[in-house]
Design a protein around this motif. Sequence first.
Motif, PDB file in Angstrom:
ATOM      1  N   LEU A 185     -26.765  30.972 -10.357  1.00 25.31           N
ATOM      2  CA  LEU A 185     -28.078  31.461  -9.972  1.00 25.31           C
ATOM      3  C   LEU A 185     -29.005  30.264  -9.783  1.00 25.31           C
ATOM      4  N   VAL A 186     -29.539  30.133  -8.589  1.00 30.27           N
ATOM      5  CA  VAL A 186     -30.328  28.958  -8.214  1.00 30.27           C
ATOM      6  C   VAL A 186     -31.814  29.279  -8.297  1.00 30.27           C
ATOM      7  N   GLN A 187     -32.524  28.472  -9.046  1.00 30.17           N
ATOM      8  CA  GLN A 187     -33.979  28.559  -9.113  1.00 30.17           C
ATOM      9  C   GLN A 187     -34.564  27.346  -8.399  1.00 30.17           C
ATOM     10  N   LEU A 188     -35.595  27.577  -7.578  1.00 29.29           N
ATOM     11  CA  LEU A 188     -36.147  26.512  -6.748  1.00 29.29           C
ATOM     12  C   LEU A 188     -37.413  25.921  -7.359  1.00 29.29           C
ATOM     13  N   ALA A 222     -25.078  21.531  -6.124  1.00 34.46           N
ATOM     14  CA  ALA A 222     -26.306  22.299  -5.956  1.00 34.46           C
ATOM     15  C   ALA A 222     -27.481  21.629  -6.664  1.00 34.46           C
ATOM     16  N   LEU A 223     -27.224  21.096  -7.852  1.00 34.87           N
ATOM     17  CA  LEU A 223     -28.291  20.422  -8.598  1.00 34.87           C
ATOM     18  C   LEU A 223     -28.800  19.189  -7.877  1.00 34.87           C
ATOM     19  N   ALA A 224     -27.957  18.573  -7.080  1.00 37.05           N
ATOM     20  CA  ALA A 224     -28.348  17.362  -6.349  1.00 37.05           C
ATOM     21  C   ALA A 224     -29.088  17.683  -5.053  1.00 37.05           C
ATOM     22  N   THR A 225     -29.271  18.954  -4.751  1.00 40.01           N
ATOM     23  CA  THR A 225     -29.937  19.353  -3.512  1.00 40.01           C
ATOM     24  C   THR A 225     -31.448  19.327  -3.689  1.00 40.01           C
ATOM     25  N   PRO A 226     -32.182  18.696  -2.781  1.00 45.53           N
ATOM     26  CA  PRO A 226     -33.643  18.669  -2.872  1.00 45.53           C
ATOM     27  C   PRO A 226     -34.231  20.082  -2.903  1.00 45.53           C
ATOM     28  N   GLY A 227     -35.183  20.280  -3.800  1.00 45.52           N
ATOM     29  CA  GLY A 227     -35.841  21.581  -3.912  1.00 45.52           C
ATOM     30  C   GLY A 227     -35.239  22.485  -4.963  1.00 45.52           C
ATOM     31  N   VAL A 228     -34.091  22.121  -5.525  1.00 45.26           N
ATOM     32  CA  VAL A 228     -33.430  22.947  -6.537  1.00 45.26           C
ATOM     33  C   VAL A 228     -33.923  22.539  -7.926  1.00 45.26           C
ATOM     34  N   LYS A 229     -34.405  23.502  -8.669  1.00 43.63           N
ATOM     35  CA  LYS A 229     -34.912  23.262 -10.013  1.00 43.63           C
ATOM     36  C   LYS A 229     -33.825  23.432 -11.073  1.00 43.63           C
ATOM     37  N   ALA A 230     -33.045  24.511 -10.944  1.00 43.28           N
ATOM     38  CA  ALA A 230     -31.994  24.787 -11.933  1.00 43.28           C
ATOM     39  C   ALA A 230     -30.873  25.571 -11.274  1.00 43.28           C
ATOM     40  N   ALA A 248     -40.858  25.029  -2.717  1.00 44.55           N
ATOM     41  CA  ALA A 248     -39.646  24.789  -1.920  1.00 44.55           C
ATOM     42  C   ALA A 248     -39.385  25.979  -1.000  1.00 44.55           C
ATOM     43  N   ASN A 249     -38.945  25.697   0.218  1.00 46.24           N
ATOM     44  CA  ASN A 249     -38.641  26.741   1.189  1.00 46.24           C
ATOM     45  C   ASN A 249     -37.224  27.264   0.960  1.00 46.24           C
ATOM     46  N   VAL A 250     -37.111  28.575   0.787  1.00 46.27           N
ATOM     47  CA  VAL A 250     -35.825  29.183   0.456  1.00 46.27           C
ATOM     48  C   VAL A 250     -34.793  28.921   1.542  1.00 46.27           C
ATOM     49  N   GLU A 251     -35.168  29.136   2.792  1.00 43.34           N
ATOM     50  CA  GLU A 251     -34.204  28.983   3.882  1.00 43.34           C
ATOM     51  C   GLU A 251     -33.784  27.519   4.072  1.00 43.34           C
ATOM     52  N   THR A 252     -34.718  26.616   3.875  1.00 39.33           N
ATOM     53  CA  THR A 252     -34.386  25.195   4.001  1.00 39.33           C
ATOM     54  C   THR A 252     -33.386  24.777   2.936  1.00 39.33           C
ATOM     55  N   VAL A 253     -33.653  25.168   1.683  1.00 36.34           N
ATOM     56  CA  VAL A 253     -32.743  24.832   0.594  1.00 36.34           C
ATOM     57  C   VAL A 253     -31.394  25.519   0.791  1.00 36.34           C
ATOM     58  N   ARG A 254     -31.439  26.747   1.236  1.00 36.53           N
ATOM     59  CA  ARG A 254     -30.189  27.471   1.459  1.00 36.53           C
ATOM     60  C   ARG A 254     -29.334  26.776   2.523  1.00 36.53           C
ATOM     61  N   HIS A 255     -29.959  26.350   3.599  1.00 34.07           N
ATOM     62  CA  HIS A 255     -29.231  25.651   4.666  1.00 34.07           C
ATOM     63  C   HIS A 255     -28.607  24.360   4.140  1.00 34.07           C
ATOM     64  N   GLU A 256     -29.358  23.653   3.310  1.00 38.32           N
ATOM     65  CA  GLU A 256     -28.844  22.399   2.742  1.00 38.32           C
ATOM     66  C   GLU A 256     -27.669  22.672   1.792  1.00 38.32           C
ATOM     67  N   LEU A 257     -27.771  23.754   1.014  1.00 41.74           N
ATOM     68  CA  LEU A 257     -26.685  24.115   0.108  1.00 41.74           C
ATOM     69  C   LEU A 257     -25.413  24.482   0.874  1.00 41.74           C
ATOM     70  N   LEU A 258     -25.581  25.201   1.971  1.00 39.82           N
ATOM     71  CA  LEU A 258     -24.422  25.578   2.784  1.00 39.82           C
ATOM     72  C   LEU A 258     -23.716  24.352   3.344  1.00 39.82           C
ATOM     73  N   ASN A 259     -24.493  23.329   3.669  1.00 42.46           N
ATOM     74  CA  ASN A 259     -23.886  22.088   4.179  1.00 42.46           C
ATOM     75  C   ASN A 259     -23.134  21.329   3.096  1.00 42.46           C
ATOM     76  N   ARG A 260     -23.594  21.470   1.849  1.00 43.16           N
ATOM     77  CA  ARG A 260     -22.993  20.720   0.749  1.00 43.16           C
ATOM     78  C   ARG A 260     -21.802  21.461   0.118  1.00 43.16           C
ATOM     79  N   LEU A 261     -21.843  22.780   0.138  1.00 43.15           N
ATOM     80  CA  LEU A 261     -20.823  23.578  -0.542  1.00 43.15           C
ATOM     81  C   LEU A 261     -19.813  24.109   0.472  1.00 43.15           C
ATOM     82  N   ASP A 262     -18.635  23.550   0.459  1.00 39.82           N
ATOM     83  CA  ASP A 262     -17.610  23.966   1.418  1.00 39.82           C
ATOM     84  C   ASP A 262     -16.869  25.224   0.973  1.00 39.82           C
ATOM     85  N   GLY A 263     -16.784  25.439  -0.336  1.00 45.27           N
ATOM     86  CA  GLY A 263     -15.958  26.541  -0.831  1.00 45.27           C
ATOM     87  C   GLY A 263     -16.748  27.686  -1.405  1.00 45.27           C
ATOM     88  N   ALA A 264     -17.986  27.836  -1.001  1.00 39.38           N
ATOM     89  CA  ALA A 264     -18.805  28.904  -1.580  1.00 39.38           C
ATOM     90  C   ALA A 264     -19.805  29.437  -0.549  1.00 39.38           C
TER      91      ALA A 264
END
Length: 376
Positions: free
Chosen positions: A207-210, A81-89, A214-230
């Motif tokens: 808890l993800v802070q952007l 999640a930290l490696a995802t663009p748009g994620v602050k913490a 950053a666009n919430v839906e864009t970051v969320r979509h990217e996180l879903l692609n990266r996280l297989d088990g969550a």
Amino acid sequence: MILTLAFRNLFHDRIRLAVTLVGILFSIVLVAIQLGMYLGSSRMITAMIERSNSDLWITSFGAKSFEEGGILLSTRERHQALATPGVKAVIPLVVSFAEWRKPEGGSTRVVLVGTDAEDGALEPWSLVSGTWQDIKSPDAISADDTYFRELGINGIGDTAQIAMGRVKVKALTHRIRSFTQSPYVFTTLSRARSLLGAESDKATFYLVQLEPGANVETVRHELLNRLDGAEVLTKAEFEDRSLRQWLFRTGAGLALIGGALLGILVGTVIVAQTLYSSTKDHLNEFATLRALGSSSGYIYKVILAQAGLSAVIGYVLGILISLGILYISRNTPLPLVMTPGLAGALFGLTLFMSAVSAISAIIKVTRIDPATVFNR
């Protein structure tokens, strides 16, 4: 003249008026209590999520609510999640039911919340005694003063045991209540892991802070692609899921709504019966008005005005009683909630209920033959 006739008809029989007002009172108070409990329950269920400083929640698959987070997540999800663009913490949070063993014997269940408040994601609010620095001291926790009796404690300095370790109350919150009636207990993230016997890299939620902009839906979509088990949920989605779990899958919400509908039904029947009886007793007067040339619409307005006056008087009395019950419940584990929107909705409901009740009386009046006045 319409209001005068309606007022006189209404107050002509004081006993019948009292019955009408009791019906409306019963309906208003019951609906206010049931919906007040529904709103109060909803606020308790979503309070932790709403108070969090986060844009997105990373949970395990099947997490049902804040209290039931499911399988613990690992640091792998956090690093991805930290490696995802748009994620602050990405801030870890540990939440779990745990056994609380009382100082004088016996036990109960609590919801242990492990958080590092300095990370800025979630921290105990409404602290009335002690600070977060006190909670960071060895073996320290915060408890809520609403649940002293359930926890078997009296305040600051008392000790107990949670799961695998001994704890000491170093801070108190006020009115942070739980819908499950299992009190919330706050401590540090590392201490929560230790008490629960969890590994030092595990968390119930992230808890993800952007980043700003950053666009919430864009970051969320990217996180879903990266996280297989969550799963990745917005705050609103997680709140809705928690509400569905506790209010509807358990049946509690349906019971509250059903009680409100019962109150509406009973109040409508009582008011309808009273208005019908009052109209029947004044048929000769209404026949006289018809014989004098009054239109059907005029007479209908008199009946509706009578129903409206009953509604206004009953509503005022009912809302005053409801506010009194609301005040009494403020320090209970399940406080009632009254909002301006709910108060307005109750007034509209009362008027609607009285208008529907007037239909039976109007139907009776439509069958009046003006000639009957000359047969008296």
